[in-house]
Design a protein around this motif. Sequence first.
Motif, PDB file in Angstrom:
ATOM      1  N   LEU A 186       0.827  -1.189   0.000  1.00  0.00           N
ATOM      2  CA  LEU A 186       0.000   0.000   0.000  1.00  0.00           C
ATOM      3  C   LEU A 186       0.865   1.244   0.000  1.00  0.00           C
ATOM      4  CD1 LEU A 186      -2.689  -0.924   2.676  1.00  0.00           C
ATOM      5  CD2 LEU A 186      -2.867  -1.124   0.221  1.00  0.00           C
ATOM      6  N   LEU A 187       0.367   2.260  -0.643  1.00  0.00           N
ATOM      7  CA  LEU A 187       1.091   3.523  -0.689  1.00  0.00           C
ATOM      8  C   LEU A 187       1.001   4.198   0.667  1.00  0.00           C
ATOM      9  CD1 LEU A 187      -0.084   4.839  -4.167  1.00  0.00           C
ATOM     10  CD2 LEU A 187       2.060   3.714  -3.604  1.00  0.00           C
ATOM     11  N   GLY A 188       2.143   4.587   1.186  1.00  0.00           N
ATOM     12  CA  GLY A 188       2.163   5.121   2.526  1.00  0.00           C
ATOM     13  C   GLY A 188       2.194   6.628   2.629  1.00  0.00           C
ATOM     14  N   SER A 189       3.082   7.262   1.902  1.00  0.00           N
ATOM     15  CA  SER A 189       3.236   8.701   2.082  1.00  0.00           C
ATOM     16  C   SER A 189       2.076   9.455   1.438  1.00  0.00           C
ATOM     17  CB  SER A 189       4.557   9.184   1.491  1.00  0.00           C
ATOM     18  OG  SER A 189       4.486   9.243   0.078  1.00  0.00           O
ATOM     19  N   GLU A 190       1.809  10.605   2.002  1.00  0.00           N
ATOM     20  CA  GLU A 190       0.738  11.464   1.487  1.00  0.00           C
ATOM     21  C   GLU A 190       1.026  11.860   0.042  1.00  0.00           C
ATOM     22  OE1 GLU A 190      -2.931  13.107   1.917  1.00  0.00           O
ATOM     23  OE2 GLU A 190      -1.880  11.960   3.424  1.00  0.00           O
ATOM     24  N   GLU A 191       2.289  12.112  -0.256  1.00  0.00           N
ATOM     25  CA  GLU A 191       2.678  12.524  -1.604  1.00  0.00           C
ATOM     26  C   GLU A 191       2.448  11.399  -2.621  1.00  0.00           C
ATOM     27  OE1 GLU A 191       6.752  13.792  -3.860  1.00  0.00           O
ATOM     28  OE2 GLU A 191       6.418  14.612  -1.861  1.00  0.00           O
ATOM     29  N   SER A 192       2.788  10.174  -2.256  1.00  0.00           N
ATOM     30  CA  SER A 192       2.591   9.060  -3.185  1.00  0.00           C
ATOM     31  C   SER A 192       1.106   8.769  -3.382  1.00  0.00           C
ATOM     32  CB  SER A 192       3.339   7.813  -2.720  1.00  0.00           C
ATOM     33  OG  SER A 192       2.871   7.373  -1.462  1.00  0.00           O
ATOM     34  N   GLY A 238      -4.841  -1.494 -10.832  1.00  0.00           N
ATOM     35  CA  GLY A 238      -3.581  -1.570 -10.107  1.00  0.00           C
ATOM     36  C   GLY A 238      -3.380  -0.399  -9.164  1.00  0.00           C
ATOM     37  N   LEU A 239      -3.744   0.789  -9.617  1.00  0.00           N
ATOM     38  CA  LEU A 239      -3.624   1.960  -8.748  1.00  0.00           C
ATOM     39  C   LEU A 239      -4.558   1.869  -7.550  1.00  0.00           C
ATOM     40  CD1 LEU A 239      -3.288   4.731 -11.447  1.00  0.00           C
ATOM     41  CD2 LEU A 239      -1.577   4.130  -9.740  1.00  0.00           C
ATOM     42  N   TYR A 240      -5.800   1.477  -7.805  1.00  0.00           N
ATOM     43  CA  TYR A 240      -6.740   1.343  -6.687  1.00  0.00           C
ATOM     44  C   TYR A 240      -6.259   0.274  -5.701  1.00  0.00           C
ATOM     45  CZ  TYR A 240     -10.376   4.451  -8.468  1.00  0.00           C
ATOM     46  OH  TYR A 240     -11.080   5.552  -8.872  1.00  0.00           O
ATOM     47  N   GLU A 241      -5.673  -0.794  -6.238  1.00  0.00           N
ATOM     48  CA  GLU A 241      -5.156  -1.842  -5.361  1.00  0.00           C
ATOM     49  C   GLU A 241      -4.027  -1.293  -4.485  1.00  0.00           C
ATOM     50  OE1 GLU A 241      -4.071  -6.543  -5.720  1.00  0.00           O
ATOM     51  OE2 GLU A 241      -3.695  -5.276  -7.456  1.00  0.00           O
ATOM     52  N   GLN A 242      -3.141  -0.502  -5.075  1.00  0.00           N
ATOM     53  CA  GLN A 242      -2.054   0.107  -4.297  1.00  0.00           C
ATOM     54  C   GLN A 242      -2.593   1.020  -3.195  1.00  0.00           C
ATOM     55  OE1 GLN A 242       0.560   2.178  -6.945  1.00  0.00           O
ATOM     56  NE2 GLN A 242       1.267   0.316  -7.955  1.00  0.00           N
ATOM     57  N   LEU A 243      -3.728   1.646  -3.464  1.00  0.00           N
ATOM     58  CA  LEU A 243      -4.325   2.552  -2.479  1.00  0.00           C
ATOM     59  C   LEU A 243      -5.153   1.800  -1.432  1.00  0.00           C
ATOM     60  CD1 LEU A 243      -5.371   5.358  -4.951  1.00  0.00           C
ATOM     61  CD2 LEU A 243      -3.689   5.575  -3.105  1.00  0.00           C
ATOM     62  N   GLY A 244      -5.310   0.502  -1.609  1.00  0.00           N
ATOM     63  CA  GLY A 244      -6.066  -0.292  -0.652  1.00  0.00           C
ATOM     64  C   GLY A 244      -7.558  -0.319  -0.901  1.00  0.00           C
ATOM     65  N   ASP A 245      -8.000   0.152  -2.061  1.00  0.00           N
ATOM     66  CA  ASP A 245      -9.426   0.170  -2.400  1.00  0.00           C
ATOM     67  C   ASP A 245      -9.744  -1.071  -3.238  1.00  0.00           C
ATOM     68  OD1 ASP A 245     -12.015   0.645  -3.271  1.00  0.00           O
ATOM     69  OD2 ASP A 245     -11.682   2.795  -3.575  1.00  0.00           O
ATOM     70  N   LYS A 246      -9.972  -2.166  -2.539  1.00  0.00           N
ATOM     71  CA  LYS A 246     -10.184  -3.454  -3.221  1.00  0.00           C
ATOM     72  C   LYS A 246     -11.452  -3.460  -4.061  1.00  0.00           C
ATOM     73  CE  LYS A 246      -7.500  -6.134   0.002  1.00  0.00           C
ATOM     74  NZ  LYS A 246      -7.382  -7.329   0.798  1.00  0.00           N
TER      75      LYS A 246
END
Length: 72
Positions: free
Chosen positions: A1-7, A45-53
């Motif tokens: 998951l993307l952690g930083s606010e910027e990412s 893929g982007l939504y998955e990285q953001l944790g939005d399954k």
Amino acid sequence: LLGSEESRFEAYREIAVLLDQLVAAESNAEGTQQDLALIAHKLAGLYEQLGDKHQAEIYYGRALKVWGNDLK
């Protein structure tokens, strides 16, 4: 998951760009089904990285629908 606010911000910005591309391709018949599937796959893929399954599953499903039809 993307952690930083910027990412996370960058991922949401990219999602907005891809959604614009998807809408343009669908409404103007500019894109082929393969183009639409590739955009949907990138969105997933982007939504998955953001944790939005939920959103990830929607867009993976759209991509797989096109790719599955191509295999028939």
